[in-house]
Scaffold this motif. Sequence first.
Motif, PDB file in Angstrom:
ATOM      1  N   VAL A 130       0.827  -1.214   0.000  1.00 49.37           N
ATOM      2  CA  VAL A 130       0.000   0.000   0.000  1.00 49.37           C
ATOM      3  C   VAL A 130       0.865   1.270   0.000  1.00 49.37           C
ATOM      4  O   VAL A 130       0.688   2.163  -0.820  1.00 49.37           O
ATOM      5  CB  VAL A 130      -0.961  -0.017   1.220  1.00 49.37           C
TER       6      VAL A 130
ATOM      7  N   GLY B 273       5.535  -2.786   1.323  1.00 52.58           N
ATOM      8  CA  GLY B 273       5.582  -1.332   1.540  1.00 52.58           C
ATOM      9  C   GLY B 273       7.003  -0.827   1.762  1.00 52.58           C
ATOM     10  O   GLY B 273       7.806  -1.479   2.434  1.00 52.58           O
TER      11      GLY B 273
ATOM     12  N   ASN C  58       8.407   2.750   2.877  1.00 55.36           N
ATOM     13  CA  ASN C  58       8.076   4.125   3.263  1.00 55.36           C
ATOM     14  C   ASN C  58       9.294   4.791   3.886  1.00 55.36           C
ATOM     15  O   ASN C  58       9.916   4.216   4.782  1.00 55.36           O
ATOM     16  CB  ASN C  58       6.940   4.103   4.290  1.00 55.36           C
TER      17      ASN C  58
HETATM   18  P1  NAD Z   1       0.048   2.291  -5.508  1.00 58.12           P
HETATM   19  O1  NAD Z   1       0.063   3.612  -4.820  1.00 58.12           O
HETATM   20  O2  NAD Z   1       0.088   2.202  -6.979  1.00 58.12           O
HETATM   21  O3  NAD Z   1      -1.228   1.473  -4.998  1.00 58.12           O
HETATM   22  C1  NAD Z   1      -1.591   1.439  -3.644  1.00 58.12           C
HETATM   23  C2  NAD Z   1      -2.771   0.501  -3.463  1.00 58.12           C
HETATM   24  O4  NAD Z   1      -3.093   0.517  -2.071  1.00 58.12           O
HETATM   25  C3  NAD Z   1      -4.035   0.916  -4.218  1.00 58.12           C
HETATM   26  O5  NAD Z   1      -4.652  -0.246  -4.728  1.00 58.12           O
HETATM   27  C4  NAD Z   1      -4.914   1.533  -3.137  1.00 58.12           C
HETATM   28  O6  NAD Z   1      -6.307   1.335  -3.375  1.00 58.12           O
HETATM   29  C5  NAD Z   1      -4.499   0.753  -1.919  1.00 58.12           C
HETATM   30  N1  NAD Z   1      -4.706   1.458  -0.649  1.00 58.12           N
HETATM   31  C6  NAD Z   1      -4.361   2.725  -0.362  1.00 58.12           C
HETATM   32  N2  NAD Z   1      -4.719   3.006   0.921  1.00 58.12           N
HETATM   33  C7  NAD Z   1      -5.304   1.902   1.414  1.00 58.12           C
HETATM   34  C8  NAD Z   1      -5.876   1.569   2.658  1.00 58.12           C
HETATM   35  N3  NAD Z   1      -5.930   2.447   3.654  1.00 58.12           N
HETATM   36  N4  NAD Z   1      -6.396   0.327   2.824  1.00 58.12           N
HETATM   37  C9  NAD Z   1      -6.352  -0.569   1.812  1.00 58.12           C
HETATM   38  N5  NAD Z   1      -5.801  -0.329   0.607  1.00 58.12           N
HETATM   39  C10 NAD Z   1      -5.291   0.905   0.419  1.00 58.12           C
HETATM   40  O7  NAD Z   1       1.245   1.483  -4.815  1.00 58.12           O
HETATM   41  P2  NAD Z   1       2.317   0.416  -5.366  1.00 58.12           P
HETATM   42  O8  NAD Z   1       3.080   0.998  -6.477  1.00 58.12           O
HETATM   43  O9  NAD Z   1       1.695  -0.938  -5.512  1.00 58.12           O
HETATM   44  O10 NAD Z   1       3.279   0.377  -4.091  1.00 58.12           O
HETATM   45  C11 NAD Z   1       2.804   0.021  -2.808  1.00 58.12           C
HETATM   46  C12 NAD Z   1       3.971   0.039  -1.825  1.00 58.12           C
HETATM   47  O11 NAD Z   1       4.897  -0.966  -2.207  1.00 58.12           O
HETATM   48  C13 NAD Z   1       4.767   1.356  -1.831  1.00 58.12           C
HETATM   49  O12 NAD Z   1       5.233   1.602  -0.503  1.00 58.12           O
HETATM   50  C14 NAD Z   1       5.925   1.072  -2.747  1.00 58.12           C
HETATM   51  O13 NAD Z   1       7.071   1.854  -2.447  1.00 58.12           O
HETATM   52  C15 NAD Z   1       6.167  -0.386  -2.440  1.00 58.12           C
HETATM   53  N6  NAD Z   1       6.828  -1.138  -3.527  1.00 58.12           N
HETATM   54  C16 NAD Z   1       7.945  -1.827  -3.231  1.00 58.12           C
HETATM   55  C17 NAD Z   1       8.576  -2.568  -4.222  1.00 58.12           C
HETATM   56  C18 NAD Z   1       9.821  -3.346  -3.890  1.00 58.12           C
HETATM   57  O14 NAD Z   1      10.508  -3.844  -4.739  1.00 58.12           O
HETATM   58  N7  NAD Z   1      10.134  -3.521  -2.621  1.00 58.12           N
HETATM   59  C19 NAD Z   1       8.084  -2.591  -5.515  1.00 58.12           C
HETATM   60  C20 NAD Z   1       6.901  -1.896  -5.800  1.00 58.12           C
HETATM   61  C21 NAD Z   1       6.281  -1.175  -4.782  1.00 58.12           C
END
Ligand code: NAD
Length: 295
Positions: free
Chosen positions: A214, A235, A237
């Motif tokens: 998220v 996540g 952050n």
């Molecule tokens: P995004 O912002 O594209 O999507 C976030 C999702 O979370 C959406 O579907 C939204 O509806 C949902 N969401 C938001 N608030 C919510 C809540 N309170 N309750 C339930 N669902 C909620 O995010 P993303 O690109 O998928 O990235 C998510 C996290 O993962 C980020 O912190 C990002 O940095 C991390 N990430 C890490 C890697 C890695 O390799 N470690 C790769 C991609 C993303």
Amino acid sequence: MTAQIISGRDIASEIKEELTQEIAALKAKHNLVPGLATVLVGENPASQIYVGQKEKTSQALGIYSERHDLPADTNEAELLALVDKLNKDPKIHGILVQLPLPEHINSTKVLYLIDPGKDVDAFHPVNVGKLMIGEPDFLPCTPHGIYQLLIRSGVNIKGAEVVVVGASNIVGRPVAALLSLEKEGFGGTVTLCHILTKDISVHTKRADILIVAVGKPKLVTADMVKNGVVVIDVGTNRIGKTAEGKDILVGDVDFEAVKEKAKAITPVPGGVGPMTIAMLMMNTVKAAKLAAGLA
Ligand code: NAD
């Protein structure tokens, strides 16, 4: 219960070691050297670090690596022309265009031009569609990394209640599609939660495997999970800086509290993060093998 800590660093190293051997064998037996081109537009510092890591890892594994750093004012036509050239280059098996692109460039147009056979990020609709029908050539890197963390830690997915929180196109949706495949090694019963879900805790409390992607620190607390859950925290952050000026990173899960109830959990940093690049390398090797008729 104190959880097993699933180390993405260790598992990614194991995978990179396997790939190094496979790449050496491809070279020796088939004179085939997998090639990866990275394309970076502009000077976004985080993107520069990511591209640098990808280049360094490719070279360490024996992958031919080509880096294209373009100025921020590169226009869309110039970038499309470069992608077209890389599509036709037989030395290049994988093309990675680092996102985000500057606002004056239509990212969708660029990503859709990448030959699906060289689409090592697996963002092209052809590859998204192939995953949906259970016949993927390439798996998107972060979902695949999550899968490898689970299976290499001995977690059984078949029949498990899998709850995914976050439904983005790069993590939540594809990981839900992947883990629910009705195939050997997969077969989870998947619930996909997002911002419109009425009460995520109703779902997270049922999870045998909980995947959170998220981008909100401490979204998942100990009262939201059951004893014995396996937690994959995607996540990432940034919540401040250390005295040395380094970013302080945390996941979406209250790690200290949840690890007391979980059977296994990934840390942040050192969990999913290191897996993503390893999976990109795996896709590049697969792309080379597919192009050579060896896969
Ligand atoms: P995004 O912002 O594209 O999507 C976030 C999702 O979370 C959406 O579907 C939204 O509806 C949902 N969401 C938001 N608030 C919510 C809540 N309170 N309750 C339930 N669902 C909620 O995010 P993303 O690109 O998928 O990235 C998510 C996290 O993962 C980020 O912190 C990002 O940095 C991390 N990430 C890490 C890697 C890695 O390799 N470690 C790769 C991609 C993303």
